[in-house]
Design an enzyme around this catalytic site. Structure first.
Site, PDB file in Angstrom:
ATOM      1  N   CYS A   1    -105.529 -38.991  56.988  1.00 54.66           N
ATOM      2  CA  CYS A   1    -105.212 -37.651  57.455  1.00 54.66           C
ATOM      3  C   CYS A   1    -103.741 -37.353  57.200  1.00 54.66           C
ATOM      4  O   CYS A   1    -102.888 -38.240  57.239  1.00 54.66           O
ATOM      5  CB  CYS A   1    -105.525 -37.532  58.944  1.00 54.66           C
ATOM      6  SG  CYS A   1    -105.269 -35.872  59.616  1.00 54.66           S
TER       7      CYS A   1
ATOM      8  N   ARG B   1     -98.265 -38.170  62.547  1.00 53.34           N
ATOM      9  CA  ARG B   1     -98.228 -39.311  63.469  1.00 53.34           C
ATOM     10  C   ARG B   1     -98.936 -40.541  62.910  1.00 53.34           C
ATOM     11  O   ARG B   1     -99.004 -41.573  63.585  1.00 53.34           O
ATOM     12  CB  ARG B   1     -98.864 -38.915  64.800  1.00 53.34           C
ATOM     13  CG  ARG B   1     -98.168 -37.768  65.508  1.00 53.34           C
ATOM     14  CD  ARG B   1     -99.017 -37.231  66.642  1.00 53.34           C
ATOM     15  NE  ARG B   1    -100.256 -36.628  66.150  1.00 53.34           N
ATOM     16  CZ  ARG B   1    -101.219 -36.136  66.950  1.00 53.34           C
ATOM     17  NH1 ARG B   1    -101.057 -36.197  68.266  1.00 53.34           N
ATOM     18  NH2 ARG B   1    -102.297 -35.592  66.435  1.00 53.34           N
TER      19      ARG B   1
ATOM     20  N   CYS C   1    -107.540 -36.261  66.256  1.00 49.37           N
ATOM     21  CA  CYS C   1    -107.333 -35.483  65.035  1.00 49.37           C
ATOM     22  C   CYS C   1    -107.519 -33.991  65.321  1.00 49.37           C
ATOM     23  O   CYS C   1    -108.614 -33.557  65.710  1.00 49.37           O
ATOM     24  CB  CYS C   1    -108.314 -35.930  63.947  1.00 49.37           C
ATOM     25  SG  CYS C   1    -108.146 -35.034  62.389  1.00 49.37           S
TER      26      CYS C   1
ATOM     27  N   ASP D   1    -101.835 -35.908  59.159  1.00 50.28           N
ATOM     28  CA  ASP D   1    -101.135 -35.882  60.448  1.00 50.28           C
ATOM     29  C   ASP D   1     -99.856 -36.714  60.389  1.00 50.28           C
ATOM     30  O   ASP D   1     -99.875 -37.878  59.961  1.00 50.28           O
ATOM     31  CB  ASP D   1    -102.056 -36.437  61.539  1.00 50.28           C
ATOM     32  CG  ASP D   1    -101.547 -36.157  62.946  1.00 50.28           C
ATOM     33  OD1 ASP D   1    -100.417 -36.584  63.262  1.00 50.28           O
ATOM     34  OD2 ASP D   1    -102.279 -35.546  63.741  1.00 50.28           O
TER      35      ASP D   1
ATOM     36  N   HIS E   1    -108.328 -40.846  62.507  1.00 47.66           N
ATOM     37  CA  HIS E   1    -107.604 -41.210  63.725  1.00 47.66           C
ATOM     38  C   HIS E   1    -108.135 -40.407  64.906  1.00 47.66           C
ATOM     39  O   HIS E   1    -108.585 -39.266  64.765  1.00 47.66           O
ATOM     40  CB  HIS E   1    -106.091 -40.977  63.563  1.00 47.66           C
ATOM     41  CG  HIS E   1    -105.689 -39.534  63.416  1.00 47.66           C
ATOM     42  ND1 HIS E   1    -105.259 -38.770  64.477  1.00 47.66           N
ATOM     43  CD2 HIS E   1    -105.660 -38.716  62.332  1.00 47.66           C
ATOM     44  CE1 HIS E   1    -104.967 -37.551  64.055  1.00 47.66           C
ATOM     45  NE2 HIS E   1    -105.204 -37.493  62.757  1.00 47.66           N
TER      46      HIS E   1
END
Length: 224
Positions: A49, A53, A108, A51, A105
């Site tokens: 992803c 993080r 998400c 993302d 994750h």
């Protein structure tokens, strides 16, 4: 405009971070960048992803050059996405990676938006693929489940479905047909504890998928 404002506009602090990082790498290994520039020979392709993080290299503690990476919203693999397919083909055919890791994750935002059918903009069209996963596996996402459990489960099911998509590409099928060593993995990352979890769908040849997918989905039957 003050000096701080100028630094903010030009992102000078990021250049400073870069200089400090490069200096630290050289201090640890004086020939690090010379070796890195000379070759790229990762054994792993990470499809994850976008993302911020979930920094792929860091969470598996690998250096630059050791992990080839493709990221998008909700770690989706679509057979018409030439960007993802080009990365997959280059990684397998040119770099000769031995492992493709599809890693989602928990938490998400893309998956949660797809589950809630919450409009976020242009990305709604991309997240339609995750809604398709929801519809396909709706029996495992019944109304009786608490929302948090349902969200986590769709994150997991989305990873499993994307592994299926990777395995069904002509790129992977051709690699297996010519006897290339290549394994596709299903992982998920926990934002709350920083730990990776194996979802159990590990596919090393064309026959593996049909046998192992039902086993990976069986864990959801009991609470369906």
């Amino acid at each position: 405009m003050t000096e701080n404002d100028k630094n903010s506009v030009t992102l000078e602090h990021l250049f400073q971070n870069n200089r400090e990082w490069a200096s630290a790498m050289v201090a640890d290994d004086a020939s690090f960048f010379k070796k890195l520039a000379g070759q790229q020979s990762p054994e792993y392709l990470w499809i994850g992803c976008a993302d911020s993080r979930v920094p792929a290299n860091e969470i598996v503690n690998l250096l630059p050059g050791e992990l080839f990476v493709h990221r998008n919203i909700a770690n989706v693999v679509v057979h018409t996405d030439l960007n993802c397919l080009s990365v997959l083909q280059f990684a397998i055919d040119v770099l000769g990676v031995k492992h493709v890791i599809v890693c989602g994750h928990y938490g998400c935002s893309g998956v949660h938006a797809a589950l809630a059918r919450r409009r976020v903009g242009l990305a709604d069209n991309w997240l339609r693929h995750v809604q398709d996963v929801h519809q396909k596996h709706e029996r495992y996402l019944g109304e009786v489940l608490p929302l948090g459990v349902k969200q986590d489960r769709l994150c997991e099911l989305n990873v499993l479905e994307q592994v299926v998509n990777v395995c069904q590409t002509t790129i992977v099928q051709d690699a297996w047909e010519r006897g290339q060593s290549l394994t596709i993995h299903s992982w998920i990352y926990g934002l709350k504890d920083g730990l990776l979890r194996d979802l159990g769908l590990t596919v090393s040849n064309a026959e593996d998928l049909a046998a192992k997918l039902p086993q990976s989905l069986a864990r959801y039957e009991e609470s369906a």
